[in-house]
Design a protein around this motif. Structure first.
Motif, PDB file in Angstrom:
ATOM      1  N   ALA A 154       0.836  -1.204   0.000  1.00 47.08           N
ATOM      2  CA  ALA A 154       0.000   0.000   0.000  1.00 47.08           C
ATOM      3  C   ALA A 154       0.871   1.254   0.000  1.00 47.08           C
ATOM      4  N   ASN A 155       1.948   1.234   0.783  1.00 47.47           N
ATOM      5  CA  ASN A 155       2.839   2.392   0.824  1.00 47.47           C
ATOM      6  C   ASN A 155       3.615   2.550  -0.468  1.00 47.47           C
ATOM      7  N   ALA A 156       4.048   1.442  -1.065  1.00 48.12           N
ATOM      8  CA  ALA A 156       4.726   1.518  -2.358  1.00 48.12           C
ATOM      9  C   ALA A 156       3.781   2.072  -3.421  1.00 48.12           C
ATOM     10  N   ALA A 157       2.531   1.604  -3.416  1.00 48.11           N
ATOM     11  CA  ALA A 157       1.550   2.084  -4.388  1.00 48.11           C
ATOM     12  C   ALA A 157       1.298   3.578  -4.224  1.00 48.11           C
ATOM     13  N   GLU A 158       1.215   4.042  -2.985  1.00 52.66           N
ATOM     14  CA  GLU A 158       0.994   5.466  -2.745  1.00 52.66           C
ATOM     15  C   GLU A 158       2.135   6.307  -3.314  1.00 52.66           C
ATOM     16  N   ARG A 159       3.363   5.833  -3.147  1.00 51.52           N
ATOM     17  CA  ARG A 159       4.513   6.568  -3.669  1.00 51.52           C
ATOM     18  C   ARG A 159       4.514   6.567  -5.197  1.00 51.52           C
ATOM     19  N   LEU A 160       4.136   5.457  -5.787  1.00 50.36           N
ATOM     20  CA  LEU A 160       4.091   5.397  -7.243  1.00 50.36           C
ATOM     21  C   LEU A 160       2.967   6.264  -7.807  1.00 50.36           C
ATOM     22  N   GLU A 161       1.845   6.314  -7.119  1.00 55.08           N
ATOM     23  CA  GLU A 161       0.755   7.184  -7.568  1.00 55.08           C
ATOM     24  C   GLU A 161       1.189   8.647  -7.590  1.00 55.08           C
ATOM     25  N   LYS A 162       1.989   9.044  -6.609  1.00 51.91           N
ATOM     26  CA  LYS A 162       2.500  10.418  -6.583  1.00 51.91           C
ATOM     27  C   LYS A 162       3.438  10.690  -7.752  1.00 51.91           C
ATOM     28  N   ALA A 163       4.030   9.623  -8.308  1.00 53.21           N
ATOM     29  CA  ALA A 163       4.906   9.753  -9.467  1.00 53.21           C
ATOM     30  C   ALA A 163       4.147   9.591 -10.779  1.00 53.21           C
ATOM     31  N   GLY A 164       2.811   9.514 -10.705  1.00 55.10           N
ATOM     32  CA  GLY A 164       1.991   9.456 -11.909  1.00 55.10           C
ATOM     33  C   GLY A 164       1.531   8.074 -12.318  1.00 55.10           C
ATOM     34  N   PHE A 165       1.839   7.048 -11.548  1.00 54.04           N
ATOM     35  CA  PHE A 165       1.377   5.697 -11.866  1.00 54.04           C
ATOM     36  C   PHE A 165      -0.103   5.555 -11.493  1.00 54.04           C
ATOM     37  N   ARG A 166      -0.782   4.646 -12.154  1.00 52.39           N
ATOM     38  CA  ARG A 166      -2.170   4.372 -11.805  1.00 52.39           C
ATOM     39  C   ARG A 166      -2.400   2.877 -11.693  1.00 52.39           C
ATOM     40  N   GLN A 167      -3.330   2.510 -10.824  1.00 54.77           N
ATOM     41  CA  GLN A 167      -3.596   1.099 -10.557  1.00 54.77           C
ATOM     42  C   GLN A 167      -4.475   0.495 -11.642  1.00 54.77           C
ATOM     43  N   LEU A 168      -4.133  -0.720 -12.051  1.00 56.36           N
ATOM     44  CA  LEU A 168      -4.968  -1.514 -12.941  1.00 56.36           C
ATOM     45  C   LEU A 168      -5.546  -2.682 -12.161  1.00 56.36           C
ATOM     46  N   ARG A 169      -6.785  -3.010 -12.454  1.00 57.79           N
ATOM     47  CA  ARG A 169      -7.398  -4.191 -11.858  1.00 57.79           C
ATOM     48  C   ARG A 169      -7.215  -5.363 -12.816  1.00 57.79           C
ATOM     49  N   GLU A 170      -6.904  -6.510 -12.253  1.00 60.26           N
ATOM     50  CA  GLU A 170      -6.656  -7.678 -13.095  1.00 60.26           C
ATOM     51  C   GLU A 170      -7.900  -8.136 -13.830  1.00 60.26           C
TER      52      GLU A 170
END
Length: 433
Positions: free
Chosen positions: A30-46
């Motif tokens: 969850a913390n890694a995802a939050e940091r990546l979102e701040k860098a412009g990444f977005r989550q994909l659902r499988e």
């Protein structure tokens, strides 16, 4: 692009925050995802259809995260550069029927997870963290980060031989933490957890909970050149890989990337990686293949991309121990703050070969980072990592690296304070190609 000064001691300060905020694999992703979102990444659902457009993406599944960045103009057969790591650490895990006790003490029934050093969990103030599963199918993170549990050691007066014959702990009888007085009551722990989470206990239908040492990470030594803290094996690498991927994605507009950089942080490495979120499962291969197909690729494109792919399996290794120098190979003595280590074992407990060594050496040279070699003493069995699993399962070149630490698998480990950012700089250079 120069990478030699991208990260400095501020990276280690941030690692301290990451370790503190990540008492379980679920918190770590969850913390890694939050940091990546701040860098412009977005989550994909499988379960959704994926598109092949440029940009950063990530997939979460339990305690695992796979993240990647597709540069502008990437072909379907563009190879990947992967940083592999794992989110789990050896610890104690709460059993399905957790409420137990005896002689007027209320206790929590736990199971031993991985190859933890049992004695390091004794007489520590422990919190409780993990995730709960609710009746509606959702999950919620829980973190009781205060003194709640304790595994008490037997007093020396009742074990007179402990300092001469050594401490002997029975994994079933001696490792159950106490958390209060009185008789055990069925459902007591889950009612407490529900109250902490702000939900109804009747709505909690599953849990993955684990005690954690609440003492925060800290710089150590006269010159603060060391770092002591929990779960460095292997959140140190998860943090470095996340920071490196975010940095590479952020700078990609200024300098096109020849590869697709990837972070693959798996769960369950400490007990064999055989799960749907472990390195021996299909998650990584499925995500990479879907990325190829989403960009209009074919099976031929997938084969070409995998053939050109390299993975750095980043996990902690053993620094030379000043009190047990004879346990190490006599000519290989990795030292704290000596830079990341290249891990070699000719019996393929590590996946490194000469070609992989050259890839890692080139990345370190580009980053201006010193590096060291690690080989086990021939008379001692060698551990292993996700490296050989990744190489064998996906047919991709894999190199085992990491940071040298002391007290591996302890509740509290020790590394050089400079090594985390030296590793992160090397990973940036590797992902940039």
């Amino acid at each position: 692009m120069s990478t030699s000064a991208r990260f400095d001691r501020g990276h280690t300060d941030d690692l301290i925050s990451f370790l503190t905020a990540s008492p379980s694999p679920y918190h770590a992703v969850a913390n890694a995802a939050e940091r990546l979102e701040k860098a412009g990444f977005r989550q994909l659902r499988e379960t959704d259809a994926w598109d092949g457009s440029a940009g950063g993406r990530f997939v979460l599944r339990g305690g695992a995260i796979i993240a990647w960045f597709v540069p502008e103009g990437a072909d379907p057969h563009t190879p990947f550069r992967i940083v592999g790591a794992h989110t789990d650490s050896p610890n104690l895990r709460v059993k399905p029927l957790p409420d137990t006790g005896s002689y007027g003490w209320r206790q929590i029934a736990v199971e031993i997870y991985g190859g933890t050093l049992l004695n390091t969990w004794l007489d520590r103030d422990l919190g409780l963290a993990g995730r709960i599963s609710l009746r509606d199918g959702s999950h919620r993170l829980i973190n009781v980060d205060r003194a709640l549990l304790r595994v008490p050691q037997l007093a020396v007066h009742l074990d007179r031989s402990v300092n001469t014959d050594g401490l002997k702990l029975d994994r079933q009888r001696h490792m159950q933490p106490i958390w209060g007085l009185g008789d055990p009551q069925e459902g007591d722990l889950i009612r407490f957890v529900a109250q902490e989470a702000g939900v109804d206990a009747a709505d909690i239908t599953g849990w993955d909970l684990m005690p954690h040492a609440i003492e925060p990470p800290a710089y150590l030594g006269r010159d603060r050149e060391l770092l002591a803290g929990p779960r460095m094996d292997n959140l140190l690498s998860v943090h470095a890989g996340t920071a490196a991927l975010a940095a590479v994605a952020t700078s990609a507009a200024a300098e096109p990337l020849p590869y697709i950089p990837v972070l693959a942080a798996f769960d369950h490495e400490e007990n064999g990686s055989q799960s749907d979120t472990g390195a021996d499962g299909p998650l990584l291969g499925t995500v990479l293949e879907r990325s190829v197909l989403a960009r209009g690729g074919t099976y031929e494109d997938r084969a070409r991309a995998f053939a050109g792919t390299v993975c750095l399996s980043s996990d902690t290794g053993h620094a030379v121990h000043p009190n047990y120098g004879d346990r190490h190979d006599p000519t290989h003595h990795p030292r704290a703050n000596g830079g990341p280590i290249l891990k070699v074992n000719v019996n393929m407990r590590y996946a490194t070969d000469g070609s992989g060594r050259a890839v890692f050496a080139a990345a370190c040279e580009k980053a201006g980072v010193p590096w060291q070699s690690f080989v086990s003493n021939n008379s001692m069995p060698c551990g292993t990592t996700i490296g050989p699993i990744t190489a064998a399962r996906h047919g991709i070149q894999t190199v085992d690296i990491g940071v040298a630490i002391l007290s591996m698998h302890s509740a509290r480990e020790l590394c050089g304070a400079d090594d985390p950012y030296l590793l992160a700089n090397a990973l940036v250079a590797f992902l940039e190609g």
